[in-house]
Structure formats: structure tokens, C-alpha cells
Scaffold this motif. Structure first.
Motif, PDB file in Angstrom:
ATOM      1  N   THR A  98      22.291 -18.901  16.618  1.00 13.15           N
ATOM      2  CA  THR A  98      21.308 -19.404  17.871  1.00 13.15           C
ATOM      3  C   THR A  98      20.204 -19.680  17.289  1.00 13.15           C
ATOM      4  OG1 THR A  98      22.981 -18.719  19.523  1.00 13.15           O
ATOM      5  CG2 THR A  98      20.352 -19.641  20.009  1.00 13.15           C
ATOM      6  N   LEU A  99      19.247 -18.544  17.093  1.00  9.04           N
ATOM      7  CA  LEU A  99      17.550 -18.846  17.164  1.00  9.04           C
ATOM      8  C   LEU A  99      17.405 -19.335  16.165  1.00  9.04           C
ATOM      9  CD1 LEU A  99      16.460 -15.154  18.213  1.00  9.04           C
ATOM     10  CD2 LEU A  99      16.674 -17.632  19.019  1.00  9.04           C
TER      11      LEU A  99
ATOM     12  N   LEU B  59      13.635  -8.329  22.503  1.00 15.22           N
ATOM     13  CA  LEU B  59      11.691  -7.779  22.298  1.00 15.22           C
ATOM     14  C   LEU B  59      11.934  -6.469  23.402  1.00 15.22           C
ATOM     15  CD1 LEU B  59      10.762 -11.143  21.482  1.00 15.22           C
ATOM     16  CD2 LEU B  59      11.613  -9.738  19.994  1.00 15.22           C
TER      17      LEU B  59
ATOM     18  N   PHE C  66       7.050  -9.492  11.987  1.00 14.87           N
ATOM     19  CA  PHE C  66       6.858 -10.244  13.705  1.00 14.87           C
ATOM     20  C   PHE C  66       4.782 -10.481  13.840  1.00 14.87           C
ATOM     21  CE2 PHE C  66       9.798  -6.426  14.213  1.00 14.87           C
ATOM     22  CZ  PHE C  66      10.908  -6.651  13.696  1.00 14.87           C
ATOM     23  N   THR C  67       4.711 -10.423  13.272  1.00 15.32           N
ATOM     24  CA  THR C  67       2.769 -10.789  12.848  1.00 15.32           C
ATOM     25  C   THR C  67       2.330  -9.501  12.198  1.00 15.32           C
ATOM     26  OG1 THR C  67       2.046 -10.229  15.050  1.00 15.32           O
ATOM     27  CG2 THR C  67       3.331 -12.260  14.947  1.00 15.32           C
TER      28      THR C  67
ATOM     29  N   ALA D 235       9.766 -15.212  14.615  1.00 11.66           N
ATOM     30  CA  ALA D 235       9.330 -13.573  14.921  1.00 11.66           C
ATOM     31  C   ALA D 235      10.689 -12.473  15.780  1.00 11.66           C
ATOM     32  CB  ALA D 235       8.358 -13.201  15.987  1.00 11.66           C
ATOM     33  N   ALA D 236      11.181 -13.258  16.560  1.00 13.54           N
ATOM     34  CA  ALA D 236      12.106 -12.555  17.171  1.00 13.54           C
ATOM     35  C   ALA D 236      13.897 -12.481  16.606  1.00 13.54           C
ATOM     36  CB  ALA D 236      12.851 -13.752  18.542  1.00 13.54           C
TER      37      ALA D 236
ATOM     38  N   ALA E  50      -1.867 -16.280  12.138  1.00 16.82           N
ATOM     39  CA  ALA E  50      -1.020 -15.730  14.016  1.00 16.82           C
ATOM     40  C   ALA E  50      -0.317 -16.147  13.784  1.00 16.82           C
ATOM     41  CB  ALA E  50      -0.816 -14.394  14.307  1.00 16.82           C
ATOM     42  N   ARG E  51       0.866 -16.712  14.597  1.00 22.25           N
ATOM     43  CA  ARG E  51       1.695 -17.386  14.923  1.00 22.25           C
ATOM     44  C   ARG E  51       2.705 -19.213  14.252  1.00 22.25           C
ATOM     45  NH1 ARG E  51       0.695 -17.832  20.514  1.00 22.25           N
ATOM     46  NH2 ARG E  51       3.083 -18.138  21.422  1.00 22.25           N
TER      47      ARG E  51
ATOM     48  N   VAL F 109      12.988  -9.566  14.759  1.00 22.29           N
ATOM     49  CA  VAL F 109      13.708  -8.205  15.490  1.00 22.29           C
ATOM     50  C   VAL F 109      14.800  -8.220  14.949  1.00 22.29           C
ATOM     51  CG1 VAL F 109      13.189  -7.451  17.311  1.00 22.29           C
ATOM     52  CG2 VAL F 109      11.136  -8.328  16.605  1.00 22.29           C
TER      53      VAL F 109
ATOM     54  N   MET G  65      13.017 -27.403  15.713  1.00 27.41           N
ATOM     55  CA  MET G  65      12.908 -27.760  16.557  1.00 27.41           C
ATOM     56  C   MET G  65      11.693 -28.576  15.238  1.00 27.41           C
ATOM     57  SD  MET G  65      11.459 -24.939  18.664  1.00 27.41           S
ATOM     58  CE  MET G  65      11.508 -25.168  20.602  1.00 27.41           C
TER      59      MET G  65
ATOM     60  N   GLN H 279       5.391 -13.470  22.356  1.00 31.01           N
ATOM     61  CA  GLN H 279       7.004 -14.211  21.923  1.00 31.01           C
ATOM     62  C   GLN H 279       7.491 -14.118  22.709  1.00 31.01           C
ATOM     63  OE1 GLN H 279       6.966 -10.730  19.204  1.00 31.01           O
ATOM     64  NE2 GLN H 279       6.178 -11.382  17.753  1.00 31.01           N
TER      65      GLN H 279
ATOM     66  N   ASN I 220       3.429 -22.564  16.843  1.00 34.55           N
ATOM     67  CA  ASN I 220       3.469 -20.958  17.333  1.00 34.55           C
ATOM     68  C   ASN I 220       4.716 -20.972  17.705  1.00 34.55           C
ATOM     69  OD1 ASN I 220       0.335 -21.826  19.745  1.00 34.55           O
ATOM     70  ND2 ASN I 220       0.696 -20.647  16.856  1.00 34.55           N
ATOM     71  N   THR I 221       5.608 -22.502  19.006  1.00 30.42           N
ATOM     72  CA  THR I 221       7.073 -21.265  19.505  1.00 30.42           C
ATOM     73  C   THR I 221       7.295 -21.473  18.540  1.00 30.42           C
ATOM     74  OG1 THR I 221       6.493 -23.077  20.590  1.00 30.42           O
ATOM     75  CG2 THR I 221       8.851 -22.904  20.481  1.00 30.42           C
TER      76      THR I 221
ATOM     77  N   LEU J 157      18.298 -23.354  16.141  1.00 31.64           N
ATOM     78  CA  LEU J 157      16.623 -23.563  17.251  1.00 31.64           C
ATOM     79  C   LEU J 157      15.585 -24.089  16.548  1.00 31.64           C
ATOM     80  CD1 LEU J 157      17.154 -24.080  19.987  1.00 31.64           C
ATOM     81  CD2 LEU J 157      15.980 -22.119  20.487  1.00 31.64           C
TER      82      LEU J 157
ATOM     83  N   ASP K 122       7.224 -18.569  17.295  1.00 32.53           N
ATOM     84  CA  ASP K 122       7.315 -16.574  17.577  1.00 32.53           C
ATOM     85  C   ASP K 122       9.090 -16.812  17.962  1.00 32.53           C
ATOM     86  OD1 ASP K 122       4.904 -16.136  18.799  1.00 32.53           O
ATOM     87  OD2 ASP K 122       5.277 -17.228  20.665  1.00 32.53           O
ATOM     88  N   ILE K 123      10.036 -17.764  17.712  1.00 31.48           N
ATOM     89  CA  ILE K 123      11.645 -17.264  17.467  1.00 31.48           C
ATOM     90  C   ILE K 123      11.717 -17.354  16.408  1.00 31.48           C
ATOM     91  CG2 ILE K 123      13.367 -18.702  17.663  1.00 31.48           C
ATOM     92  CD1 ILE K 123      12.452 -21.164  19.068  1.00 31.48           C
TER      93      ILE K 123
ATOM     94  N   THR L 117       6.946 -17.443  25.179  1.00 31.95           N
ATOM     95  CA  THR L 117       7.303 -18.147  24.371  1.00 31.95           C
ATOM     96  C   THR L 117       9.066 -18.288  24.625  1.00 31.95           C
ATOM     97  OG1 THR L 117       5.704 -18.561  22.733  1.00 31.95           O
ATOM     98  CG2 THR L 117       7.981 -19.045  22.335  1.00 31.95           C
ATOM     99  N   LEU L 118      10.120 -17.445  24.118  1.00 29.90           N
ATOM    100  CA  LEU L 118      11.291 -17.233  24.510  1.00 29.90           C
ATOM    101  C   LEU L 118      11.789 -17.926  26.015  1.00 29.90           C
ATOM    102  CD1 LEU L 118      12.176 -14.486  22.720  1.00 29.90           C
ATOM    103  CD2 LEU L 118      12.675 -17.095  22.139  1.00 29.90           C
TER     104      LEU L 118
END
Lengths: 501, 501
Positions: free
Chosen positions: B49-50, A27, B237-238, B22-23, B278-279, B26, B57, A46, B15-16, B53, B19-20, A49-50
Motif C-alpha cells: 500500500t505504501l 512508527l 529513515f533520515t 521512511a515509514a 533530509a526528507r 521502518v 504521488m 513522518q 517531503n511527503t 502510494l 516520509d512514506i 505526514t501519515l
């Protein structure tokens, strides 16, 4: 629980945290290279958060439980990965969450205010938030703990084991030696110039030539790449994906070429960690200083030898036929080794650079210990510039506002740059001892001997040894300025035709 | 706990997770655009992994607790974001972790084996793993649940609310109408050709012209960008960072130009979600089909009108002066609207494309319900190709092995493409009703009226309404093939000078 299961669980947690860290790095890389401007605010969310997630995982119940069991079972003495996990956990839990939040808020604010202050050339705009950052960082130092000097706690973040007591005499001697050089050169300073590097060089050819050199050094582009950014850096998302960046100044080849060589030095270190350390805390440099030694050994020593230009000049002439006309390897050697006191750290030459660092070290040390007041920084800065380099900035933007580091509270970072130079000189001495043909290898464009030596003696440890241990294992000696001073005297004597030491 | 606090905590968790997400997006984008080849294995670990996660969650204790309280407090009926969170949670917990792992393992294997089978043009290599994927997906359908047909459970993943009972008659009528068109064109099929689009077009000019059109459509490049990839896509990514990709075929402008227009249609949808979403889980398309309606409305309807080429031709002539010589808007209109039965779905024209989808829908439906055996796919495929389009693949690579979807178990996805066409035709009818000047707007290169209408009537909902609800709110009618058929008859009559309907 048996040790094998325990270690497996610990590795698994480290893998998760490392993967989130790698994603965060992607990122950040994307933000600097390709991200559209409008995305800044959301990208900050983002990344935050990570980062929070990584901190939670490193300090959470699962991690706590693993650490207790690892210490109980004495697994940390057997397996360096387990020791690293426990160390990182214990460092992370030392900082109260409240303080971490306050610091991160002040950092965000600090960078904005610093930019404004720098553009207005007015330190007084920056002073209040800098003062707040200093207060928070003093508090952080107390939480982290130290034996002797409060500044040691911050040094330790970047250079594990470094202390004021150790650095003071080293830096004092280095300062004196640098003064000797600066004074010795003064009468002949105009006899050598960098005109060959300051011609017009088309950007595409600069990129292509720099990439050619990076490949020659051994950087593996099937596991990495190179892009353009405003500020050059190297980042890594595992040994299999190392990203270099550079920038172009069409009036000066040094910025791109030596920038790329510098970042390639970092990149070779990152590509060189044992693959079994991938996705763990061991796949990192031993310290910022040791990392800098890898970039600086290539950038300031190996590729600024006359032999390097014996190899590189014919290639340079292919990429830049007009610009190469009439130039010899000796001309290039001179052009890339000029010494000239100046105001801006990042533009300084290899020798006077250390003065910029020593000045910052002394100011930071005194700020953190409360013996220098924030408001007195500009005065202290300018006085030291005059004393150490004989030049005085005409405004704060050219002086104490030039660097970003303090705006994010990065006190303790600056010394790493000079430690990198000292380590690099010590490594270089050893390389020349064990590889008597290294200079002719360089003249032949043959760098694999050097890289293999670095792989074996530096890269292979990753973060499993401290920089102090590594330099002792490699050279037999603890960190000292001696080799650098000897090297610098030799270089300057050769370039300027004077006698030193 | 009061509702406000509860909603805040739920938003924070969303949001969390977002964001993950979005990552992860990416990481995927980087993998397709700039990542060095050598990084594949490690990148797969990071993405896995993401993803794990995010799943943890969404299904963990914290989420469970929030969902209980939200349902208890009736917060879901008041706030669509809360309803979405509960829905996503409940969908996620329905799948046993064991099954998720088995599916993901079979998917990875499936893609490798599919590639091999396709390159060897041999379905029998792919059959065993496809059979395993089908077994797992049937099990998944049972876990997800359905009222009537097992395939409905899979359709619902991509098109919430879609059912076999509803699609069967719609697709039957669409198939018959398409047959009518194909037969009507047969005698005159060589009177119209796409030669103007099949000249030599330099890649850089293709990119520049396509980007110019994307900007004209309203895509905001300060919140997005465009890059090259092997397979074009749009990812987000948003709303503040939407990435389009394209590819270049220098012998055919369509691939880049209409590819970019297609992805820009997706991108405008992504940029158009209300920023307060967003998010959260609401910042998504209502369904894959609704997303496709946004890309297809622009790609197959608006920018394939004669009026579009009245606007675009002078610009086309600036980028491609030689190629534009002697061409009229009418020539371009013809060139981009040829109809020709063919073997490959992704190369099919706007009209025959639906036949490729209907064929896949029928085969998938029967496979999932166990009324067609895996080994009988090639035979069924070829028979349907002959019946629906009059062409038969000479091998499986040109037939039932051409698409990647089944190799990752994506049964239920294909119908979305045709649903997108049906939605788009319904939207287009409404746009023409409420904007009587839309055709002259297009001829003037004025697209903001259309975009504003889409923003207000489609984009503003994000995922807070189902596609079925949106299309009814927008057009007053439920999904049907009628408008598409009317539109297709009109287009083909105009292009081929024949009388239909």
C-alpha cells in the motif's frame, strides 16, 4: 454502479487508510521501544505526514463520492463496514481543517509546557495553554454537535453514545459506594498488606513469569510480542501483529506482572477481531471503555482471585523460589487486593481508582461547560481529593498536573477507565452465570473457556456495534454501577474480613 | 507562479513521498528484526500500500503539473533538488502501470520458486519464472530506453550512467589481473591462514567489540542503532535514524566484525548527507556502487591494514583475552587477508570476489540481450567458474541458484559491488595523497580525518551528483580498474610474500 462494485471500492479505500494507520502505529511503537533519541524530530514529521494523509483520504473527493453513493444506495443499512465508513467520514468532515491544525499545534505545545509545569510543580505555568486547549476543545465540541451537554460531544469520541445525563447518576452512586468502602476499611486498613509483592524480583524472571501468564491467558506470541517501554501500552498493526509493552520495578512485582496482564487483556481483544475485518475500520474495539473492560476483567478481577493464585503460586515459586517461601494463595490474594486511598491515579487500587476518575470527570465536565475556570482547577482538585479520599496533594505535581491527558486536550477520555470497570463487572457476572465452573477452571490455570466466551460475545463485534449495544446484548442490561458495587463489596469483605452491603 | 512558491510546493511533495518511504523502511526493518512470524501476510499488504502510494504521488497530476512548471521556469538548472524531482518523476512515468504490476507479481512468485529450486538444488524448477522475469525486464529496459545496449537501461537503475561499452574493457582487465593473482598465490596458498579469526568467540562480546569499532569509526549511536538479523543490512529513515544489523557466528569473528564494519561504512554515508537534504530525494547515495565504496573502503581496505590491527589488537584482547594470546598485529593482518577461490560469492575474499561479479555481469548482459538462453545458464555458469577461479559447483544451489537477486528481477545490480571496490581503491589512493599520516592515524585509532574527508568529498553531495561526476571531482580521473589492481597486487604481495606487478 452496482452495490458490489461500490462496496469493493469502499473496502479498498478503507484498506489503504488502515494500512497507513498501521504504519503510523509501527512508527509510534518503534519510537517508544527502539528508536534512537536523536530521531525524535524527524519521526514527528513522518507521523504527522501519515496522519495528514489518512485524514485527506477519509475526507477527500473519492471518499465523499463513495459516501454519497453508499447513502443513496442504502448500502449502509446492509453492511456494517459501509456504515462505519460513512460514520468515520462524517465525523472527520465535521472538523474544519483550520481547527484541526490549531488543536494539533496547541497539543504539541501543551505537552512540552505540561512537562515543565509538572517538573516545577506549578500549575500556573500550565494554565494559559490549558485554557487555550479548552477554548479549542469547546469549539470542537460545537462542531461535532451534541443534543444536551457540550461535554457529550467529547465523551462521544471515546465512548460512542455516552452522555453526562447518563453518567452523572451512575458516577454519583459509585462515588457513594466507594466512600462507604473507604470508611469501612479505615479501622482495619493495616490488617492486610502487599509485602509479598514488594520483595526483590530480578527483571528477567519478572519478564519470563509475566510472559508465561500472558500465554496461559491465550495471547498468541506467533502474532505478537512484548518489549520494554517507559510507559506500558498495547498497540496493534492488524490482528496478526499485536505488541505489548511493560516496565520493570525490581522492588515490586505488580508493576510488571499486572501491567502485562492488563496489556494482554487489550491484546486478546485486538487478536480476537474477526479476520475478515482486517484492514478495515471494524478491526477496532467498540470503544475505549469496552477496551478497558477487556484489560480490567483480566487484570483486576480474574487474576486477583484466590483461585488464580492457587494456580499461579507453584509457577511463581519456580521463577522466584526464595521469594515464594512460606506464601500461600491466600497471602497472595490479600497482597494483590489491598485498598488504600492515595494521591496518584495510576498507582491507585481497584476500588479507590474510580474516585480519581469521578473527580476528573466532574472537573472536565464543568471546564468544558464553562462553570469552572481554568485557574480554579487546583483548588477544586484538592477539595475533591479531601472529600472523596481524605488525602490532599502537597503540590500540583502530585495533584492536578499528574496526568498527561489534558496536555493534549484529551477531555472526555478519563471516564472510559471507570466505564471499563463497570462493563468488566457486568461481563464477569454473566461469565459466572454461564460457566458455573469458572472458578475451578481458574484454579486449574484453564482460561480458554473465558477467552472463548469473550471472543464470541465481545471480540467478534469489533467496532460494528456500539459499547451500549454490546453490553445489552451480552448481559441483557444497560450500563450501570450495580454489578461493580456488588463485586467490590464482596471482594473487600472477603479480603478485610468485614461486612458490607 | 514564482519560483520560490513552486520550489516550496515541490519540496513539500518530496517531503511527503520521503516520509512514506521512511515509514516503508521502518516496516521493512521491523519485519527483519522484531516482527512476529505470523504477521508476514499483513505486513506485505501494508508495504505494498505504501509503495503504491509513493508511486501514485510521484506520477500523479500534482507531480505532473509541478514538473511542467519546473521545466518551463528553468528551475531545474538552478536547484539540484528540483532536477532530482523531475528526473525521478520522468523515470517513474516511463513504466506503464500494467508492466509494474506484472513485474511485481512475477517478483513475488519468483522468490518463492527460487527458494524451492535452491532447496532442491534444481535450476530447471526456477527456469520458467526466471524466463518470464527476463522477458518482463527486457520490456522494462525498452520502456526505460538506452542508447547502445539494452542491458544499459537496467545498469542505469543502480549505477546512473554505467554502460556495457564502458564496463566491458574495465571488467576484462580486472578479470585478467585477478587471474594473475590467483595463479601467483596457488603455490603458496597454504602459508597464510585465518585461524586467529576462527576461534570460539562468545556472541555478546562479538557485539560489544564490533560496536566499539563502529563508534571509533565515527558512527553516532544517538542517531542510530544495531540489531540482529538473519542477513545483515543498513537502512536509514533520515540522517537522524540509521539502523545497522548484523549476525553472529560464534566460530568465526569475521562474520560479525567485518559485517558491522561494512554496514557502518554504509551508515556513515547515510548519517553524512547534509541535513538540509533530509526528507528529499537528495538524501540518498549517489548510486549503489558509490554506497558500496563507502562500506568497502572501511571493510576491505582501512580495517584490513596491519596498522588497524596495531590499534585494534589491545582492544580485541580486552574482549577476548584467551583468544588473543600469542597473536600479533601481523598475525591478524594475515588472518583477515587470505585469498582462496571458492564457490559462494558472499563468502569470497576481497580479490576473488570480483570474479563472481564479472561472471554474473557477463551472464546477465547476454541474457538481457538474448544471446544466452535461460536454460543454458548452469552450463555457462559452471564453465566460467572453472575458467575464472578453477572451481566448479557440484550442484546448482552452490552455483547459479545461490543469489536472491535474479529471483526479484534485479538484473544490473551485481556490477555495483565491483564498482564499489574500484571507487574505494580510487578514493583510498586520494586519501593517502592528501593525508600523508593516514597510516599512523589508523594505528592510533584515529579515524576522524578519514571520515571528515569522506564527509566533504563524497557524503556532502548526497544524490545531487552522479557517481561518475563525484569520482572525477574527487580523484581527477574517471572510473577505472587501475587503482584497485595496483592496490590488490600490493596487498597480496605483502600478505603472501610474493612479487606481483
Amino acid at each position: 454502479m452496482n452495490t458490489e462494485v461500490l462496496e469493493k471500492q469502499t473496502i479498498s479505500l478503507m484498506n489503504t487508510i488502515s494500512d497507513i494507520g498501521a504504519a503510523t502505529a509501527v512508527l509510534n511503537w518503534d519510537q517508544e521501544t527502539y528508536m534512537p533519541h536523536g530521531a525524535s524530530m524527524m519521526r514527528a514529521e513522518q507521523i504527522s505526514t501519515l496522519s495528514t494523509l489518512m485524514h485527506q483520504m477519509l475526507t477527500g473527493e473519492n471518499a465523499k463520492d463513495l459516501v454519497l453513493k453508499l447513502k443513496d444506495g442504502n448500502a449502509t443499512s446492509q453492511n456494517p463496514l459501509m456504515r462505519l465508513f460513512v460514520e468515520e467520514h462524517e465525523k472527520a468532515v465535521k472538523l474544519p481543517e483550520d481547527l484541526v491544525k490549531k488543536v494539533s499545534k496547541a497539543q504539541a505545545l501543551g505537552q512540552d509546557i505540561w512537562k515543565e509545569a509538572r517538573s516545577k510543580k506549578d500549575f500556573s505555568i500550565f494554565a494559559p495553554i490549558l485554557d487555550e486547549l479548552l477554548t479549542l476543545k469547546r469549539e470542537e465540541a460545537e462542531c461535532r454537535g451534541y443534543a444536551d451537554n457540550r461535554y457529550d460531544a467529547l465523551l462521544d469520541i471515546f465512548e460512542p453514545g455516552a452522555t453526562v445525563a447518563h453518567l452523572n447518576p451512575v458516577f454519583d452512586k459509585l462515588r457513594d459506594a466507594t466512600s462507604t468502602i473507604v470508611h469501612a476499611i479505615e479501622p482495619v486498613k493495616h490488617t492486610v498488606n502487599d509485602a509479598p509483592m514488594r520483595q526483590h524480583f530480578p527483571g528477567d524472571a519478572q519478564m519470563a513469569f509475566s510472559k508465561f501468564i500472558a500465554e496461559k491467558m491465550g495471547f498468541d506470541f506467533s502474532y505478537g510480542r512484548m518489549d520494554l517501554t517507559a510507559h506500558p501500552f498495547c498497540t496493534s498493526f492488524t490482528q496478526h501483529d499485536v505488541r505489548l509493552t511493560t516496565r520493570i520495578n525490581e522492588q515490586d512485582l505488580s508493576s510488571c506482572l499486572y501491567g502485562v496482564i492488563h496489556e494482554t487483556g487489550h491484546g486478546l481483544y485486538e487478536q480476537g477481531f474477526p479476520i475478515e475485518y482486517a484492514r478495515t475500520f471494524a478491526a477496532e474495539g467498540a470503544s475505549i471503555g469496552m477496551h478497558e473492560s477487556q484489560s480490567l476483567l483480566w487484570e483486576t478481577i480474574i487474576t486477583r482471585t484466590e483461585e488464580f493464585w492457587e494456580f499461579a503460586l507453584p509457577h511463581f515459586a519456580k521463577y522466584f523460589p526464595e521469594q515464594a517461601k512460606g506464601l500461600s494463595a491466600r497471602d497472595m490474594y490479600h497482597a494483590v487486593n489491598t485498598v488504600m486511598p492515595s494521591l496518584i491515579r495510576v498507582e491507585a487500587d481497584e476500588i479507590t481508582y474510580n474516585m480519581h476518575i469521578i473527580l476528573r470527570f466532574e472537573i472536565e465536565r464543568d471546564l468544558i461547560n464553562g462553570t469552572l475556570a481554568t485557574k480554579d482547577i487546583p483548588e477544586a482538585w484538592n477539595a475533591k481529593m479531601k472529600e472523596y479520599l481524605g488525602v490532599v496533594p502537597s503540590n500540583d505535581a502530585l495533584g492536578c498536573l499528574q496526568d498527561v491527558h489534558w496536555s493534549f486536550g484529551g477531555f472526555g477520555y478519563f471516564p472510559s477507565y471507570t466505564l471499563g470497570k463497570l462493563y468488566a463487572a457486568m461481563e464477569w457476572k454473566k461469565i459466572q452465570e454461564v460457566m458455573p465452573n469458572v472458578h475451578s477452571d481458574i484454579a486449574n490455570g484453564e482460561f480458554s473457556g473465558i477467552l472463548n466466551w469473550l471472543r464470541k460475545n465481545i471480540h467478534s463485534y469489533g467496532k460494528t456495534e456500539t459499547p451500549g449495544e454490546i453490553i445489552k446484548l451480552v448481559t441483557g442490561n444497560p450500563l450501570s454501577e450495580e454489578e461493580f458495587v456488588r463485586y467490590a463489596y464482596g471482594k473487600v469483605s472477603s479480603v478485610y474480613g468485614i461486612q458490607l452491603a
